[in-house]
Scaffold this active site. Structure first.
Site, PDB file in Angstrom:
ATOM      1  N   ALA A   9      78.834 -58.605 -44.878  1.00 24.61           N
ATOM      2  CA  ALA A   9      79.463 -59.229 -46.013  1.00 24.61           C
ATOM      3  C   ALA A   9      80.908 -58.950 -45.692  1.00 24.61           C
ATOM      4  CB  ALA A   9      79.161 -58.303 -47.498  1.00 24.61           C
ATOM      5  N   ALA A  10      81.259 -59.210 -44.483  1.00 26.28           N
ATOM      6  CA  ALA A  10      82.873 -58.907 -44.077  1.00 26.28           C
ATOM      7  C   ALA A  10      83.252 -60.168 -44.096  1.00 26.28           C
ATOM      8  CB  ALA A  10      82.775 -58.329 -42.699  1.00 26.28           C
ATOM      9  N   ARG A  15      85.639 -71.421 -47.100  1.00 31.57           N
ATOM     10  CA  ARG A  15      85.466 -72.526 -47.709  1.00 31.57           C
ATOM     11  C   ARG A  15      85.147 -72.357 -49.137  1.00 31.57           C
ATOM     12  NH1 ARG A  15      80.557 -73.932 -43.699  1.00 31.57           N
ATOM     13  NH2 ARG A  15      80.879 -71.655 -43.427  1.00 31.57           N
ATOM     14  N   GLY A  98      75.004 -61.247 -47.126  1.00 35.10           N
ATOM     15  CA  GLY A  98      75.469 -61.295 -48.537  1.00 35.10           C
ATOM     16  C   GLY A  98      75.466 -62.327 -49.280  1.00 35.10           C
ATOM     17  N   GLU A 151      73.594 -72.298 -32.343  1.00 35.68           N
ATOM     18  CA  GLU A 151      74.341 -72.595 -33.579  1.00 35.68           C
ATOM     19  C   GLU A 151      74.715 -74.180 -33.669  1.00 35.68           C
ATOM     20  OE1 GLU A 151      75.368 -70.523 -36.158  1.00 35.68           O
ATOM     21  OE2 GLU A 151      73.537 -69.793 -34.997  1.00 35.68           O
ATOM     22  N   ASN A 224      78.261 -70.975 -48.771  1.00 30.91           N
ATOM     23  CA  ASN A 224      79.668 -71.278 -48.148  1.00 30.91           C
ATOM     24  C   ASN A 224      80.740 -71.752 -49.219  1.00 30.91           C
ATOM     25  OD1 ASN A 224      78.406 -70.232 -45.877  1.00 30.91           O
ATOM     26  ND2 ASN A 224      77.410 -71.989 -45.425  1.00 30.91           N
ATOM     27  N   ARG A 329      80.368 -58.372 -82.973  1.00 29.54           N
ATOM     28  CA  ARG A 329      81.103 -57.629 -81.851  1.00 29.54           C
ATOM     29  C   ARG A 329      80.557 -56.174 -81.454  1.00 29.54           C
ATOM     30  NH1 ARG A 329      86.911 -57.797 -84.035  1.00 29.54           N
ATOM     31  NH2 ARG A 329      87.370 -56.774 -82.333  1.00 29.54           N
ATOM     32  N   ASN A 382      90.508 -52.258 -92.142  1.00 28.47           N
ATOM     33  CA  ASN A 382      90.329 -51.194 -91.017  1.00 28.47           C
ATOM     34  C   ASN A 382      91.521 -50.870 -90.348  1.00 28.47           C
ATOM     35  OD1 ASN A 382      90.156 -53.625 -89.746  1.00 28.47           O
ATOM     36  ND2 ASN A 382      89.023 -52.514 -88.276  1.00 28.47           N
ATOM     37  N   ARG A 436      92.432 -55.466-110.298  1.00 29.20           N
ATOM     38  CA  ARG A 436      93.383 -56.671-110.082  1.00 29.20           C
ATOM     39  C   ARG A 436      94.122 -56.721-111.353  1.00 29.20           C
ATOM     40  NH1 ARG A 436      87.752 -59.611-111.243  1.00 29.20           N
ATOM     41  NH2 ARG A 436      87.963 -60.075-113.350  1.00 29.20           N
TER      42      ARG A 436
HETATM   43  C1  UD1 Z   1      74.772 -67.640 -39.807  1.00 33.90           C
HETATM   44  C2  UD1 Z   1      74.061 -67.846 -38.425  1.00 33.90           C
HETATM   45  C3  UD1 Z   1      73.058 -68.947 -38.473  1.00 33.90           C
HETATM   46  C4  UD1 Z   1      72.426 -69.367 -39.778  1.00 33.90           C
HETATM   47  C5  UD1 Z   1      73.171 -69.040 -41.198  1.00 33.90           C
HETATM   48  C6  UD1 Z   1      72.120 -68.647 -42.244  1.00 33.90           C
HETATM   49  C7  UD1 Z   1      75.071 -66.840 -36.876  1.00 33.90           C
HETATM   50  C8  UD1 Z   1      75.852 -66.741 -35.651  1.00 33.90           C
HETATM   51  N1  UD1 Z   1      74.697 -67.945 -37.199  1.00 33.90           N
HETATM   52  O1  UD1 Z   1      75.561 -68.840 -39.548  1.00 33.90           O
HETATM   53  O2  UD1 Z   1      72.580 -69.298 -37.476  1.00 33.90           O
HETATM   54  O3  UD1 Z   1      71.583 -70.596 -39.955  1.00 33.90           O
HETATM   55  O4  UD1 Z   1      74.045 -67.769 -40.999  1.00 33.90           O
HETATM   56  O5  UD1 Z   1      72.918 -68.762 -43.292  1.00 33.90           O
HETATM   57  O6  UD1 Z   1      74.621 -65.622 -37.085  1.00 33.90           O
HETATM   58  N2  UD1 Z   1      79.933 -62.027 -41.312  1.00 33.90           N
HETATM   59  C9  UD1 Z   1      80.491 -60.906 -40.886  1.00 33.90           C
HETATM   60  N3  UD1 Z   1      81.283 -60.752 -39.923  1.00 33.90           N
HETATM   61  C10 UD1 Z   1      81.842 -61.676 -39.204  1.00 33.90           C
HETATM   62  C11 UD1 Z   1      80.900 -62.974 -39.413  1.00 33.90           C
HETATM   63  C12 UD1 Z   1      80.386 -63.004 -40.413  1.00 33.90           C
HETATM   64  O7  UD1 Z   1      80.221 -59.964 -41.779  1.00 33.90           O
HETATM   65  O8  UD1 Z   1      82.401 -61.445 -38.177  1.00 33.90           O
HETATM   66  C13 UD1 Z   1      78.943 -62.150 -42.524  1.00 33.90           C
HETATM   67  C14 UD1 Z   1      79.553 -63.257 -43.398  1.00 33.90           C
HETATM   68  O9  UD1 Z   1      80.211 -62.330 -44.377  1.00 33.90           O
HETATM   69  C15 UD1 Z   1      78.020 -63.765 -43.849  1.00 33.90           C
HETATM   70  C16 UD1 Z   1      77.289 -63.616 -42.971  1.00 33.90           C
HETATM   71  O10 UD1 Z   1      77.823 -62.665 -41.875  1.00 33.90           O
HETATM   72  O11 UD1 Z   1      77.735 -62.931 -44.981  1.00 33.90           O
HETATM   73  C17 UD1 Z   1      76.883 -65.167 -42.133  1.00 33.90           C
HETATM   74  O12 UD1 Z   1      78.195 -65.507 -41.609  1.00 33.90           O
HETATM   75  P1  UD1 Z   1      78.758 -67.020 -41.637  1.00 33.90           P
HETATM   76  O13 UD1 Z   1      79.911 -67.215 -41.121  1.00 33.90           O
HETATM   77  O14 UD1 Z   1      78.339 -67.455 -43.228  1.00 33.90           O
HETATM   78  O15 UD1 Z   1      77.455 -67.733 -40.812  1.00 33.90           O
HETATM   79  P2  UD1 Z   1      76.999 -69.123 -40.677  1.00 33.90           P
HETATM   80  O16 UD1 Z   1      77.873 -70.002 -40.057  1.00 33.90           O
HETATM   81  O17 UD1 Z   1      76.406 -69.377 -42.210  1.00 33.90           O
HETATM   82 CA    CA Z   2      76.599 -68.661 -44.115  1.00 29.99          CA
END
Ligand code: UD1
Ligand code: CA
Length: 448
Positions: A9-10, A15, A98, A151, A224, A329, A382, A436
């Site tokens: 979740a980093a 988008r 995430g 990919e 995304n 409320r 009140n 009154r």
């Molecule tokens: C990724 C997969 C892809 C898969 C898709 C499914 C890879 C290279 N690709 O692509 O094969 O079909 O998910 O949804 O893994 N994140 C980090 N740090 C980073 C990059 C990403 O924490 O440096 C986290 C993002 O916050 C996200 C998750 O990893 O929660 C996936 O990253 P995202 O960039 O969305 O990958 P996709 O391009 O969707």
């Molecule tokens: Ca993704």
């Protein structure tokens, strides 16, 4: 279970075009990442990799998980590597994103069984999707076995035609994962360390890599952008409403009902169109909720009706009629068989059984007994401009129309207040109060 869950979740979620970190956007009134955490409730430990908006994510999740920080977003493989020290001692690791909130505990349990019974070093959860754009594609050998993941950005025309995609969810044996992480490089179209390369690396070492293909591809919807957010939100809404229907709840218009994941609804309750139920709300059996109502974090007793009204953080008993157009409320405790009619607002008040507040009334900061009758247009005053005060109304009191009760004040049991009174002093039990000015009539005044 013998695995730790690791949630990525980093990422910023560019988008989404939002100030809010992507994983904190909500579907069905709950942040995306919280849905994922709920799905991994079978894990022994939960680790979240944070980076962009780390403080915000941490403030939402609190101490319920452990954190690894990824300072620079160098790819999913790099993100996993930042958490090595936190999962090193686990036998197996479940990795998820995430931003994939529709995945379910049942699917993860089935995939885990497949991973362990197959003796796999890694198991990838995959699905056939109508539109594979943007996803990693699943490569299979002539024997049908998993051969790797490519990919979208790196895929050839022929590979882009593949509709089986990577969900971004995997079970790894920890030894195999640590081995692969040390060997992932960033020589690809995006210059990122792809976690997906781990599959090819392990297969190259003759380790076993399996695919677990989901029946329902909706479970892997990754969010995304806002279009995907709306699509996932709709799937979750349908899923929640279906569950309530299976439990015996009637929806007149399932398309316009929005129910959060925490709501409990009793059977034979009818949900009318345009109803929103959020938070930890309990609606007992045989209620009629809606149309056009919103209930947040409240409790509604059996056989009650909430018609065109809003109820927030309050408790309402059984056989109560609320609305149309009432506003309950926070911090109200409303007993049984009560009538709260049109254009009534109640705040931080206790109302006893059988009381009637039929129209155009404000009750704020008050303790009201049972069997009280509020005439139309009663106001509990009140607020004195600097402080709030409380009023008490005893059992069986009768409050005439257009009365002001200036708090702090006490109206005794069975007391009777004449219409149009402004009450500033306590009224003893069973007394009559009138406050009154007397009517003056001047005969023939107009003609003169
Ligand atoms: C990724 C997969 C892809 C898969 C898709 C499914 C890879 C290279 N690709 O692509 O094969 O079909 O998910 O949804 O893994 N994140 C980090 N740090 C980073 C990059 C990403 O924490 O440096 C986290 C993002 O916050 C996200 C998750 O990893 O929660 C996936 O990253 P995202 O960039 O969305 O990958 P996709 O391009 O969707
Ligand atoms: Ca993704």
């Amino acid at each position: 279970m013998m695995y730790t869950a690791l949630i990525l979740a980093a990422g910023e979620g560019k988008r989404m075009k939002s100030r809010l970190p992507k994983v904190l956007h909500e579907i069905a009134f709950k942040p995306l990442i919280c849905w994922v955490l709920e799905a991994v409730s079978g894990a022994d430990g939960r680790i979240v990799v944070v980076g962009h908006g780390a403080d915000e994510v941490k403030s939402v999740l609190g101490e319920s998980v452990s954190y690894a920080v990824q300072e620079q977003r160098l790819g999913t493989g790099h993100a996993v590597a930042q958490a090595k020290d936190l999962f090193r001692d686990a036998r197996r690791v479940l990795i998820l994103s995430g931003d994939t909130p529709l995945i379910t505990r049942q699917t993860l349990d089935a995939a885990y069984a497949c991973h362990t019974s197959g003796g796999n070093a890694v198991t990838v959860l995959t699905a056939h999707v109508p539109n594979p754009n943007g996803y990693g594609r699943i490569l299979r050998g002539s024997d049908g076995n998993l051969a790797g993941i490519v990919e979208h950005a790196d895929a050839s025309e022929a590979q882009r035609a593949i509709t089986e995609v990577n969900s971004g969810i995997y079970f790894f044996d920890t030894d195999a994962l640590l081995f692969a992480l040390d060997r992932i490089s960033n020589g690809n179209a995006q210059g990122e360390y792809y976690l997906t390369d781990a599959i090819g690396i392990l297969l190259g070492e003759h380790k076993k890599a399996g695919a677990f293909t989901l029946g329902d591809h909706n479970e892997i919807i990754g969010i995304n952008d806002r279009v995907q957010l709306a699509a996932a939100s709709e799937r979750m809404r349908e899923r929640i409403i279906r569950r309530h229907m299976e439990n015996g709840v009637t929806f007149l218009s399932p398309q316009t009902a929005y129910i959060g994941g925490g709501a409990v609804i009793g059977r034979d309750t009818i949900i009318m169109p345009n109803t929103v139920i959020e938070g930890d709300t309990t609606v007992a059996e045989g209620c009629v909720i809606g149309p056009n109502s919103r209930i947040t974090a409240s409790e509604i007793g059996a056989g009650s009706e909430i018609n065109n009204s809003v109820v927030v953080a309050s408790k309402i008993g059984g056989g109560v009629h609320v609305g149309p157009f009432a506003y309950i409320r926070p911090h109200c405790e409303i007993g049984d068989n009560i009538k709260i009619g049109d254009f009534v607002e109640i705040k931080n008040a206790v109302i006893g059984d059988g009381t009637k507040v039929s129209h155009l009334t404000y009750i704020g900061d008050a303790d009201v007994g049972a069997g009280v009758n509020f005439g139309c247009g009663t106001v509990i005053v009140n607020y004195d401009g600097s402080k709030k005060h409380r009023a008490t109304v005893g059992d069986g009191a009768f409050i005439g129309c257009n009365t002001n009760l200036v708090s702090p004040v006490r109206v005794g049991d069975g007391a009777f207040i004449a219409a149009g009174s402004t009450i500033t002093e306590d009224i003893p039990n069973h007394a009559f109060a009138i406050a009154r000015s007397r009517q003056t009539v001047k005969t023939e005044w107009k003609r003169k």
